[in-house]
Design an enzyme around this catalytic site. Structure first.
Site, short mmCIF file in Angstrom:
data_model
loop_
_atom_site.label_atom_id
_atom_site.label_comp_id
_atom_site.label_asym_id
_atom_site.label_seq_id
_atom_site.Cartn_x
_atom_site.Cartn_y
_atom_site.Cartn_z
CD GLU B 60 -13.24 -5.85 -6.37
OE1 GLU B 60 -13.21 -5.80 -7.58
OE2 GLU B 60 -12.54 -7.02 -6.10
CG HIS B 129 -2.86 -8.60 -0.85
ND1 HIS B 129 -2.58 -8.42 -2.23
CD2 HIS B 129 -3.74 -9.31 -0.97
CE1 HIS B 129 -3.19 -9.35 -2.83
NE2 HIS B 129 -3.93 -9.90 -2.35
#
Lengths: 361, 325
Positions: B60, B129
């Site tokens: 990321e 999540h």
């Protein structure tokens, strides 16, 4: 290819000039015009002088924290001299010589260390990013710039810098990996100056060299004598040509030494022996290159003395100018966060301006 | 007019702008060939080629860091972080660089770039999540943070985000990605960043929400109206820069204030909004400003998550409590 001949896994290091300024192997000598050679030397000298002066100004309480460059001028100039005006430069924070050669005015460099962000607003034609303080995090910007060069089909190369400590960061890995996967025109120069503040190179990695990390990324890597401006130039020039020709990135380790402290807040006598500093002083990159140029009859001690005086005056005059005009207008600290100041920020700015108008009461 | 859900609207908008502006580049993990784990980028690689829509290594910080470089070098990257809970390795790039490059270079380098990420809970997922990190981004000078709640707003806000000269964090309420469809114009329109929307005018209480919870609030509002309570409902749409004027104006009219969000309570968007109300409408208040938010806990795994996710009943009760204070 130098990267084949000096395979980092075989623990070989490219050297061209020995410490007395003599050529070790004529065949390795890169082709550099005399005029350019002198230009490189002069910027090395200017860097040494401007850097020494900055340290003095700081000690006199006239400048903020400063990160000195002494001893690393060859690693900086040998690399930057191998790129062109169309190429990008992504600095870490200890590459004053490279910035000067790339076209950043000394006044701006001083202004930055004086504490004014305007020192990072480089002239339009200088394709260089501002100093990046969080270690190694700038490398992925260099990768992104180079990815864009590929996407747009522009034949520009990006030269990015990092230090030995930076190679321990996760972001070093991510950047090198992206660079290799997308085969971008990027050259990463590690200025291995042996210490990350106080932590020696051995504590950063068990790898024998930093250059050999290139092997795992599937790209060429090479270790060069970072105090030998010609060796650095030769390795970087080869890498730049490869990158421009579509051959992808290269990782170059320039083995050098920080003769001064990490910054002006640091006391290096705590973590290293005087003897070690003395040994590296003998390998001074500036003296080495000067001897070479004098041997070649391109330079002389007389010229050197005169040039030094000139640069000392330049540094003094430049810093005086910064001291008289380096204050930050209030508006500047607000207005550069967005293209247009959001209303909330305008309100904060106006309220504070009003407060200041009343004399700060 | 196309009838689209939020996910379709993201896809349609990226397609629309990639066609219009060849500098728009879309990338991230699984974004290219697969079209993203939620399929937000389906078909883009096929249509625009691997130079303009591609997969990245699983990293990321690398995704955001390279986007910064691309934006400096003339492109407009729109990158995807697979889930907002995975953005943490990229926070160094977002906070230390993306937000600062314009100021650091005193305007020489601005970063037209968008970081898209699905956020929020309610999809019965694994750890990391389900986070709602909007306050983290809202806290950072130099960033803009946007959250749509409908397909129509998704297109309007995403087009604005891509055309912004500064970095925008675009948080997509994944719980309602496919929840409902709406007519979305196929042509050009944009919704200004920094402007909240008064969804419904009312006179008794101002309720502010955003993202997926707008729809739970709407259910509660319907029931409250049946009981004769008139609610002014505002969709914040932009977290930062926050629209103080719309909020203050509304509370000056209604005298009561409730803010609803899924993110944890402390140091949150509701903390900011209640401060704004106190600063700008204190003398108009007829009840203490209050909020319905997530607890100050880590989002539980699915078997405990139902206690964390806010339903219309809790919102109904809180609004009623404020109105009858």
């Amino acid at each position: 290819m130098l990267t084949d001949k000096y395979n980092p896994l075989e623990n070989t290091m490219l050297c061209i000039l020995d410490k007395d300024g003599k050529i070790i192997d004529e065949e390795l000598l890169p082709k550099i015009e005399d005029k350019k050679m002198l230009e490189i030397y002069k910027v090395m000298l200017l860097t040494r002088i401007a850097d020494t002066k900055a340290l003095q100004y700081q000690r006199q309480g006239r400048m903020l924290t400063y990160a000195p460059n002494k001893g690393q001028e060859a690693a900086q100039l040998g690399s930057v001299a191998a790129v062109e005006e169309r190429d990008w430069l992504v600095p870490a924070f200890r590459e004053m010589g490279a910035w000067l050669y790339k076209g950043v005015p000394l006044e701006q460099i001083y202004l930055y260390w004086y504490g004014n962000e305007m020192g990072s607003k480089f002239p339009e034609n200088v394709k260089m990013l501002p100093i990046s303080v969080p270690i190694a995090s700038q490398l992925s910007h260099g990768v992104g710039i180079a990815m864009a060069s590929n996407i747009k089909g522009e034949e520009e190369v990006t030269l990015a810098y990092v230090g030995d400590g930076g190679t321990s960061q996760g972001e070093f890995h991510e950047a090198m990996n992206f660079a290799a996967v997308y085969n971008v025109p990027l050259v990463v120069v590690i200025q291995n100056n042996q210490y990350a503040i106080s932590v020696p190179r051995e504590i950063q990695t068990k790898s024998r060299t930093l250059a050999e990390k290139a092997v795992a990324y599937g790209i060429p890597g090479i270790q060069v004598d970072g105090n030998d401006v010609l060796a650095v130039y030769a390795a970087v020039k080869e890498a730049v040509d490869r990158a421009r020709g579509g051959g992808g990135p290269t990782l170059i380790e320039a083995v050098t030494y920080r003769l001064g402290p990490h910054t002006t807040s640091d006391d290096p006598t705590i973590y290293r022996e005087d003897k070690e500093v003395e040994e590296w002083t003998q390998k001074d990159p500036l003296i080495r290159f000067k001897k070479y140029l004098i041997d070649k009859k391109l330079w002389s001690e007389e010229k050197d003395i005169k040039q030094r005086e000139e640069f000392e005056n330049l540094a003094n005059e430049t810093f005086k100018k910064v001291e008289t005009s380096g204050e930050v207008p209030l508006e500047d600290i607000f207005k550069y966060h967005y293209e247009e100041m959001p209303k909330n920020l305008i309100e904060q700015y106006e309220e504070y301006k009003e407060y200041m108008k009343k004399g700060g009461i | 007019m196309a009838v689209l859900n939020i996910l379709n609207a993201v896809n349609h908008t990226l397609d629309y702008e990639m066609e219009k502006n060849k500098n728009v580049i879309v990338y991230g993990e699984d974004v290219g060939l697969e079209g993203g784990v939620f399929r937000a980028t389906t078909g883009l690689q096929k249509k625009y080629g691997r130079d303009r829509c591609f997969d990245t290594p699983l990293a990321e910080a690398g995704i955001v860091g390279t986007a910064i470089g691309m934006a400096i070098n003339g492109l407009v990257p729109v990158v995807e972080i697979q889930f907002s809970g995975f953005v943490l390795p990229a926070l160094n790039q977002i906070i230390a660089h993306a937000a600062r490059m314009r100021n650091r270079s005193r305007g020489k380098y601005n970063l037209p770039m968008v970081i898209r990420m699905p956020y929020g809970g309610g999809i019965r997922a694994l750890e990391h999540h389900s986070e709602s990190l909007e306050a983290v981004f809202g806290h950072i000078p130099g960033l803009k943070t946007v959250i749509p709640s409908t397909p129509y707003d998704t297109k309007g806000l995403l087009l604005s985000a891509i055309r912004e000269p500064d970095p925008v964090i675009f948080l997509e309420p994944k719980q309602i990605y496919r929840a409902f469809k709406q007519e979305v114009p196929e042509g050009d329109y944009s919704i200004p960043i920094g402007k909240a929307k008064v969804i419904k005018e009312g006179k008794d209480v101002t309720v502010v929400a955003y993202g997926a919870l707008i729809h739970e609030v709407q259910k509660a509002v319907k029931e409250l109206e049946n009981e004769g309570i008139s609610v002014e409902l505002i969709d914040l749409r932009t977290i930062s820069p926050i629209d103080r004027d719309t909020i203050i104006k509304s509370v000056q009219k209604t005298g009561r204030f409730v803010v609803v969000h899924e993110a944890v309570k402390s140091f949150s968007v509701s903390s900011e909004l209640i401060s704004i109300v106190n600063e700008g409408a204190f003398l108009y208040l007829e009840a203490p400003p209050t909020r319905v938010t997530g607890f100050d806990i880590i989002v539980p795994l699915p078997k405990g998550e139902n206690h964390f996710i806010i339903d219309s009943k809790r919102i109904f009760n809180k609004i009623k409590e404020v109105v009858s204070f």
